[in-house]
Write an enzyme that holds these catalytic residues in place. Structure first.
Site, PDB file in Angstrom:
ATOM      1  N   ARG A 327     -20.124  17.559   6.273  1.00 53.17           N
ATOM      2  CA  ARG A 327     -21.227  16.700   5.842  1.00 53.17           C
ATOM      3  C   ARG A 327     -21.068  15.294   6.417  1.00 53.17           C
ATOM      4  O   ARG A 327     -22.055  14.632   6.725  1.00 53.17           O
ATOM      5  CB  ARG A 327     -21.321  16.658   4.318  1.00 53.17           C
ATOM      6  CG  ARG A 327     -22.576  16.003   3.800  1.00 53.17           C
ATOM      7  CD  ARG A 327     -22.782  16.244   2.324  1.00 53.17           C
ATOM      8  NE  ARG A 327     -23.355  17.532   2.032  1.00 53.17           N
ATOM      9  CZ  ARG A 327     -24.661  17.744   1.804  1.00 53.17           C
ATOM     10  NH1 ARG A 327     -25.506  16.735   1.870  1.00 53.17           N
ATOM     11  NH2 ARG A 327     -25.109  18.937   1.514  1.00 53.17           N
ATOM     12  N   GLU A 732     -27.058  12.230  -5.423  1.00 55.49           N
ATOM     13  CA  GLU A 732     -26.105  11.649  -4.475  1.00 55.49           C
ATOM     14  C   GLU A 732     -26.664  10.576  -3.545  1.00 55.49           C
ATOM     15  O   GLU A 732     -26.002   9.568  -3.295  1.00 55.49           O
ATOM     16  CB  GLU A 732     -25.484  12.771  -3.634  1.00 55.49           C
ATOM     17  CG  GLU A 732     -24.658  13.738  -4.432  1.00 55.49           C
ATOM     18  CD  GLU A 732     -24.177  14.904  -3.581  1.00 55.49           C
ATOM     19  OE1 GLU A 732     -22.961  15.087  -3.458  1.00 55.49           O
ATOM     20  OE2 GLU A 732     -25.030  15.621  -3.031  1.00 55.49           O
TER      21      GLU A 732
END
Length: 783
Positions: A327, A732
């Site tokens: 990520r 997030e």
């Protein structure tokens, strides 16, 4: 929340009847305030409950030569002591790679690694006894930093490499080039409720584990494997968590397994509750990263080539380090088109806690590097960093050629241009920049700084098969509704949003819908509540279940009153059919008498996702969430102290399910991200012991660290992807918004030499780090 934010929320009431899109309070808000919300430690203890504690390693890397546990057994209240030899099944709790023992089998790999379990009559007795073991070690060399791990080629997984175009050739064509390095520290999750599990033996080798966890299904698997039982023998239940932030995704497994092993051996209920010091010593944190970068760019600031090497401190085992690094690689671009790139990521194996998921899951660590780099380019060219950012933005959705990410996904929902322009206008960015320059010119000690940073964050799990969810919806004969889904509530409001979705689908008020505890015996094979997908996945699954019931009720209503099924409306607690309005409870009662099924399961799998980990390419994300923030700070150049004066932020929540909850999530994420980048410093001593393992030594932000002017708003948008009611995730992505705080501090530091030099500011930007950066700039200015 200031008056502007409150005014914004009062304007968010939809025109037509709906239960989504409204600013409903959190479903447990009253229980939270009154102290009546039940957490795992609040569950009434069954008769005969015992308490466990863990015996921990005092060495970072060593072989256990001998271990005398008799002093432990002789302590008051001790019932049993267990080692790895007492585990009936598999001694492992690693979520991906099986390299993470529940109890050390003889090799310890960090200070704080569990070696044995003490079971006693009270929590205090178990903790006291755990300190009495006499262990002899043979110490081995320890690796403690990412740089040392890289130099030793010590990795938990093979290094990753993503390349597009020809970076080397692009460098040769570039007008300007810069090289540099950056250090960004890790972060402790610091959930209010620590790690805890309560295991209760059941008949026929069954085990019911109450656990504070984001991933009940994984806990079910780990416990089943440790006890050498089938999954159907194990029930894991979680009503709510007092915070998690990723720290209870995989790492709650150790605590669940130890409690269950102890309960199975003693045949009595066992609770294992970690004290804060033990929790911080044992569990993993956000990965710290070390970067080396090289960038090519033109006179206008446009990036023409990018090369970066990222090394993370993974810790002693793999845990989730590989997907975190993936990520990070996928978010190195943030909001910028990078044509020719060479990105490498390494997960350094170190003799420290095995680092794990943390809100953002590597995305913040990837994006902070490019923001630091863009800031540096701007200073080198004497430009405002905002202008460099804008020229590097991904193209608008109709602009071919600059709308494909480095991993090959085409961006079709880009709103960063419009969002940033709105924020620039609403925050008076240009005017404030001039005012700050004027202030700094006449203020030799106090220096102000300003920065605007954007966010683009991909939404979905890296692993495609995790993007699925299930739910159960029950309609009772009095018209009330119970919903159970696979997501877990950690304060973020997932239960509230899912209940809103169900209420909206059935046309009833929210107070008629209740969410029950997450339970593996109700909804099986669930994914973790993580990756900001909780409301997306579980909301869709619950909507599917409610829609099935709605369709059955509509068909039944047409049988009674005539008309067409497609014309039946569910709204305001009534079913409107063929000109008649029937109260929802009345129709439900009649449907029951007619033997219409009033419950249904629901399922959802996110479409269009694929990822090739070998080539690091594909479509890993369902959509992107966008945002931007402006932060203004003042720095005392003599002490390194600083204060956040003002924040303006816009966040793209799509068509928000619950604006009040979403704004609250943005505010919380901003403060948490600011803490990561400014005050929350993790420090290990030379022997590898974590010294910042308590609130007395680890500083999270407090109320006094929040700005008086904290203006958070939601950007008016509608998700182009068919997400739940066209909303967007909000867990997030907002954690990246406080990049502007860090870079505003850097802006203030550079003003001591009229912005001619780039301050080498590391994160977290503690007062010490700020003074070091200012000193470096002053030395450069003096030649």
């Amino acid at each position: 929340m200031n008056s502007k934010t409150e005014a914004f929320l009062t304007q968010q009431v939809p025109m037509a009847w709906a239960e989504v899109g409204k600013s409903h309070k959190h479903e447990s808000a009253v229980l939270h305030v009154l102290g009546e919300a039940t957490y795992t430690d609040d569950i009434p203890e069954a008769q005969g409950t015992l308490h466990a504690a863990l015996g921990l390693s005092s060495k970072a890397h060593a072989n256990i030569l001998s271990m005398d546990l008799e002093p432990v057994r002789r302590m008051p209240g001790v019932v049993a002591v267990y080692t790895h030899k007492d585990i009936p099944g598999t001694n492992d709790c690693g979520p991906i790679i099986h390299d993470d023992p529940i109890l050390s089998p003889g090799l310890v790999q960090y200070i704080g690694q569990p070696i044995f379990i003490v079971v006693a009559k009270s929590h205090e007795q178990a903790r006291r006894a755990a300190r009495k073991a006499v262990i002899e070690y043979e110490e081995l060399p320890a690796i403690l930093t990412p740089q040392a791990a890289r130099d030793a080629q010590s990795f938990v997984v093979p290094p990753m490499h993503l390349a597009r175009g020809d970076a080397q050739a692009a460098f040769e064509r570039s007008k300007h080039r810069l090289k540099g390095e950056l250090q960004v520290g890790g972060q402790e999750q610091f959930y209010l409720e620590g790690q805890i599990a309560y295991a209760v033996p059941k008949e026929g080798d069954g085990m019911h584990v109450y656990c504070s966890t984001q991933h009940p299904t994984e806990m079910q698997h780990v416990v089943a494997h440790a006890l050498h039982r089938h999954s159907h023998d194990i029930v894991v239940e979680c009503r709510r968590m007092g915070g998690a932030f990723g720290g209870k995704e995989s790492q709650s497994a150790l605590w669940a397994a130890c409690a269950a092993i102890s309960a199975a051996r003693t045949k009595r209920p066992v609770k294992l509750r970690a004290d804060r010091d033990d929790d911080m010593m044992v569990t993993g944190k956000r990965h710290c990263f070390y970067y080396e970068y090289e960038i090519g760019y033109g006179d206008d600031g446009r990036i023409s080539a990018a090369k970066v090497q990222m090394v993370s401190r993974a810790g002693f085992s793999a845990d989730l380090s590989a997907p975190v690094a993936t990520r990070a690689v996928c978010h190195f671009d943030n909001t910028y088109y990078l044509g020719d790139v060479d990105i490498r990521a390494m997960c350094g194996k170190t003799n420290t806690q095995s680092n794990t998921a943390f809100r953002g899951f590597g995305g913040p660590q990837g994006a902070i590097a490019i923001e630091y780099i863009v800031d540096e380019i701007a200073r080198n060219l004497g430009m405002d960093a905002l202008d460099v950012r804008k020229i590097n933005f991904y193209g608008r959705n109709d602009e071919e050629g600059r709308n494909v990410t480095q991993y090959g996904q085409k961006i079709v929902d880009n709103v960063i241009h419009e969002l940033v322009e709105q924020l620039v206008s609403e925050s008076d960015y240009r005017k404030r920049r001039d005012e700050i320059n004027a202030f700094n010119a006449t203020s030799p000690v106090l220096k102000r700084g300003l920065a605007l940073t954007p966010v683009k964050f991909g939404i979905a799990f890296n692993v495609t098969h995790f993007n699925q969810a299930g739910a159960l919806v029950h309609v009772y004969t009095d018209g009330s509704v119970l919903v159970n889904h696979g997501g877990t509530e950690m304060g973020q409001g997932i239960n509230t949003k899912v209940c809103q979705v169900v209420a909206h689908e059935l046309g009833i008020s929210l107070d008629l819908v209740r969410a029950s505890a997450t339970n593996t015996s109700k909804v099986a094979n669930t994914s973790a509540t993580a990756a900001s997908t909780g409301a997306d996945l579980n909301g869709k699954a619950a909507q599917d279940a409610a829609h099935t019931i709605r369709k059955r009720l509509a068909e039944f209503a047409v049988k009674l009153h005539g008309g067409a099924v497609e014309d039946v409306r569910f709204e305001a607690g009534q079913i409107v059919v063929n000109g008649s309005a029937v109260p929802f409870p009345e129709l439900v009662q009649k449907a029951y008498m007619a033997r219409v099924q009033l419950w249904s399961d629901g399922f959802y799998a996110t479409p269009g996702l694929h990822w090739d980990p070998k080539t690091m390419s594909g479509n890993p994300f369902s959509y992107y969430a966008y945002g931007a923030s402006v932060s203004e700070v003042v720095v005392d150049t003599l002490t390194g102290e600083w204060k956040l004066l003002k924040v303006n932020a816009l966040y793209d929540a799509g068509q928000s399910l619950n604006p009040a909850i979403d704004v609250g999530q943005v505010e919380g994420a901003f403060v948490q991200g600011m803490g990561w980048l400014t005050t929350e410093e993790l420090w290990w001593n030379a022997s590898g012991k974590l010294m910042t393992h308590a609130p007395s030594t680890y500083k999270i932000p407090g109320v006094s660290d929040c700005p008086e002017n904290f203006d958070i708003r939601l950007f008016k948008n509608r998700n182009v992807t068919d997400s739940i009611h066209r909303s967007k995730a909000v867990g997030e992505p907002p954690l990246l918004l406080p990049f502007s705080v860090f870079l505003a501090i850097r802006d203030a530091c550079s003003s001591v030499a009229n912005h001619k030099f780039n301050p080498p500011l590391r994160a977290p930007a503690t007062s010490e780090a700020i003074l070091n950066a200012i000193s470096a700039v002053q030395e450069l200015a003096q030649g």
